[in-house]
Design a protein around this motif. Structure first.
Motif, PDB file in Angstrom:
ATOM      1  N   TYR A 192       0.789   8.523 -10.904  1.00 44.06           N
ATOM      2  CA  TYR A 192      -0.270   9.476 -10.565  1.00 44.06           C
ATOM      3  C   TYR A 192      -1.613   9.048 -11.153  1.00 44.06           C
ATOM      4  O   TYR A 192      -2.668   9.277 -10.546  1.00 44.06           O
ATOM      5  N   PHE A 193      -1.573   8.430 -12.331  1.00 41.40           N
ATOM      6  CA  PHE A 193      -2.821   7.942 -12.944  1.00 41.40           C
ATOM      7  C   PHE A 193      -3.442   6.832 -12.095  1.00 41.40           C
ATOM      8  O   PHE A 193      -4.654   6.817 -11.855  1.00 41.40           O
ATOM      9  N   PHE A 205      10.738   1.795   1.526  1.00 40.86           N
ATOM     10  CA  PHE A 205       9.383   1.257   1.439  1.00 40.86           C
ATOM     11  C   PHE A 205       9.328  -0.161   1.984  1.00 40.86           C
ATOM     12  O   PHE A 205       8.405  -0.517   2.738  1.00 40.86           O
ATOM     13  N   LEU A 206      10.316  -0.976   1.639  1.00 43.69           N
ATOM     14  CA  LEU A 206      10.341  -2.350   2.149  1.00 43.69           C
ATOM     15  C   LEU A 206      10.490  -2.361   3.667  1.00 43.69           C
ATOM     16  O   LEU A 206       9.831  -3.149   4.360  1.00 43.69           O
ATOM     17  N   PRO A 261      -0.783  -5.021  -4.589  1.00 41.45           N
ATOM     18  CA  PRO A 261      -0.319  -4.412  -5.836  1.00 41.45           C
ATOM     19  C   PRO A 261      -0.769  -2.969  -6.033  1.00 41.45           C
ATOM     20  O   PRO A 261       0.021  -2.139  -6.493  1.00 41.45           O
ATOM     21  N   ILE A 262      -2.034  -2.649  -5.665  1.00 37.66           N
ATOM     22  CA  ILE A 262      -2.490  -1.270  -5.904  1.00 37.66           C
ATOM     23  C   ILE A 262      -1.811  -0.294  -4.947  1.00 37.66           C
ATOM     24  O   ILE A 262      -1.841   0.912  -5.170  1.00 37.66           O
ATOM     25  N   THR A 263      -1.186  -0.807  -3.896  1.00 35.62           N
ATOM     26  CA  THR A 263      -0.419   0.035  -2.983  1.00 35.62           C
ATOM     27  C   THR A 263       1.043   0.137  -3.422  1.00 35.62           C
ATOM     28  O   THR A 263       1.598   1.229  -3.554  1.00 35.62           O
ATOM     29  N   ALA A 264       1.664  -1.015  -3.667  1.00 30.15           N
ATOM     30  CA  ALA A 264       3.107  -1.055  -3.901  1.00 30.15           C
ATOM     31  C   ALA A 264       3.503  -0.574  -5.295  1.00 30.15           C
ATOM     32  O   ALA A 264       4.498   0.152  -5.441  1.00 30.15           O
ATOM     33  N   ILE A 265       2.763  -0.965  -6.305  1.00 26.08           N
ATOM     34  CA  ILE A 265       3.182  -0.674  -7.681  1.00 26.08           C
ATOM     35  C   ILE A 265       3.265   0.825  -7.967  1.00 26.08           C
ATOM     36  O   ILE A 265       4.299   1.309  -8.458  1.00 26.08           O
ATOM     37  N   PRO A 266       2.215   1.626  -7.697  1.00 24.11           N
ATOM     38  CA  PRO A 266       2.366   3.061  -7.974  1.00 24.11           C
ATOM     39  C   PRO A 266       3.426   3.738  -7.117  1.00 24.11           C
ATOM     40  O   PRO A 266       4.106   4.655  -7.585  1.00 24.11           O
ATOM     41  N   LEU A 267       3.597   3.282  -5.876  1.00 22.89           N
ATOM     42  CA  LEU A 267       4.645   3.864  -5.029  1.00 22.89           C
ATOM     43  C   LEU A 267       6.027   3.624  -5.607  1.00 22.89           C
ATOM     44  O   LEU A 267       6.868   4.533  -5.650  1.00 22.89           O
ATOM     45  N   LEU A 268       6.274   2.408  -6.065  1.00 22.72           N
ATOM     46  CA  LEU A 268       7.564   2.088  -6.661  1.00 22.72           C
ATOM     47  C   LEU A 268       7.746   2.797  -8.003  1.00 22.72           C
ATOM     48  O   LEU A 268       8.842   3.279  -8.318  1.00 22.72           O
ATOM     49  N   GLY A 271      10.522   6.801 -11.033  1.00 21.79           N
ATOM     50  CA  GLY A 271      10.284   7.845 -12.027  1.00 21.79           C
ATOM     51  C   GLY A 271      10.814   9.185 -11.571  1.00 21.79           C
ATOM     52  O   GLY A 271      11.368   9.958 -12.361  1.00 21.79           O
ATOM     53  N   ALA A 272      10.657   9.483 -10.264  1.00 19.26           N
ATOM     54  CA  ALA A 272      11.095  10.769  -9.730  1.00 19.26           C
ATOM     55  C   ALA A 272      12.592  10.965  -9.875  1.00 19.26           C
ATOM     56  O   ALA A 272      13.072  12.101  -9.983  1.00 19.26           O
TER      57      ALA A 272
END
Length: 308
Positions: free
Chosen positions: A27-28, A189-190, A231-238, A243-244
């Motif tokens: 989220y950050f 996602f992949l 990276p700014i798309t995939a990393i927070p999504l993963l 985490g969820a």
């Protein structure tokens, strides 16, 4: 402990802390995303979207291999039904991405923040309409206040806040349909970026071959910015997906307000977008609605826990 362990059942204290850290980090990063989108605002929208897809693919693939979840993915790509469902969710999230990037580039970040504030209430509305879920009085009041906020903005500005509504409804539709896709977060996602990478790759090859692309012919900062779109798309999504798995829904419910709050603050204090009385009234109504909705959700979760 690896990220893979977070996907296993059973919440230990360590797992919960890791899950909290991953969710908070996701989220950050989403909250800071408008700054990155401003950096690429001078580049063509379609080129940014295409690079976002193409450079997300190796990260998503690497994560799946690392987690040893390739067997499920191989089954999915052989299923016409799953491929069709993934194509639909991929199309919806691409629309959401495109509108978000365009809104940031055209100084409408406040509208994006409002859209993602409204999103939880739209989820409640979709649950009532599509799944037949009954709204209690508190939820009805919260959705009603959100509708009043939209009406206030429409009356005061003379235009419907369509950017906010389109973002909220498209992301809610994506979440609803994504739940029907019988795949884990990493596999899903992949599959989505794999489907999108076909037209995106063709477009980028044509664009750069014609000399109109910025990956090769432009300056090195533009090249790095386009490479960074993955990276700014995939990393927070993963991070969010894993985490969820280790967090309670009530914790996620509170966390989901971090990103739009950061976007709102960045829009007002960094981008200096206008924030008048109409916007203040609408946001105040939405904040009250979300406070009521969150209080109701936490109370229901607490009652369900105590009854077990």
């Amino acid at each position: 402990m690896s990220i893979e362990a977070i996907e296993k059942p059973g919440e230990t204290d360590v797992t919960a802390r890791r899950g909290f850290a991953l969710g908070l980090g996701a989220y950050f990063l989403w909250g800071l995303l408008p700054i990155y989108m401003k950096w690429v605002a001078h580049l063509p929208l379609m080129e940014v979207i295409a690079n976002r897809v193409v450079w997300s693919l190796p990260i998503a693939a690497a994560a799946l291999v690392w987690l040893r979840r390739t067997a499920d993915f191989k089954v999915a790509i052989r299923s016409q039904r799953l491929m069709a469902m993934a194509a639909l969710t991929a199309t919806i999230i691409t629309f959401n991405w495109s509108l978000y990037i365009w809104a940031i580039a055209t100084d409408r970040a406040i509208e994006t923040a409002l859209g993602y504030y409204i999103n939880p209430l739209v989820n409640v509305l979709i649950g009532a309409v599509m799944l037949g879920e009954r709204l209690n009085r508190v939820q009805t009041l919260a959705v009603g206040l959100a509708a009043v906020a939209v009406a206030v903005l429409t009356y005061e500005t003379g235009t419907l806040p369509w950017v906010s509504l389109a973002l909220a409804f498209s992301f809610a539709a994506y979440g609803y349909l994504r739940k029907t896709l019988p795949l884990g977060p990493s596999q899903g996602f992949l599959l989505e970026v794999l489907i999108l990478s076909v037209p995106a790759s063709i477009y980028l090859v044509w664009l750069n071959a014609s000399g109109a692309g910025h990956m090769v012919s432009s300056s090195w900062p533009d090249t790095l910015l386009l490479l960074g779109c993955g990276p700014i798309t995939a990393i927070p999504l993963l991070m969010f997906a894993f985490g969820a798995k280790a967090l309670r829904l009530s914790t996620l419910g509170l966390m989901q307000y971090i990103a739009p709050t950061m976007v709102f603050l960045i829009a007002v204090f960094v981008f200096h977008e206008p924030f008048g009385k109409a916007q203040l009234a609408a946001f105040a109504l939405i904040w009250v609605a979300l406070a009521i909705y969150t209080w109701s959700t936490l109370r229901e979760n607490r009652a369900a826990t105590s009854s077990r």
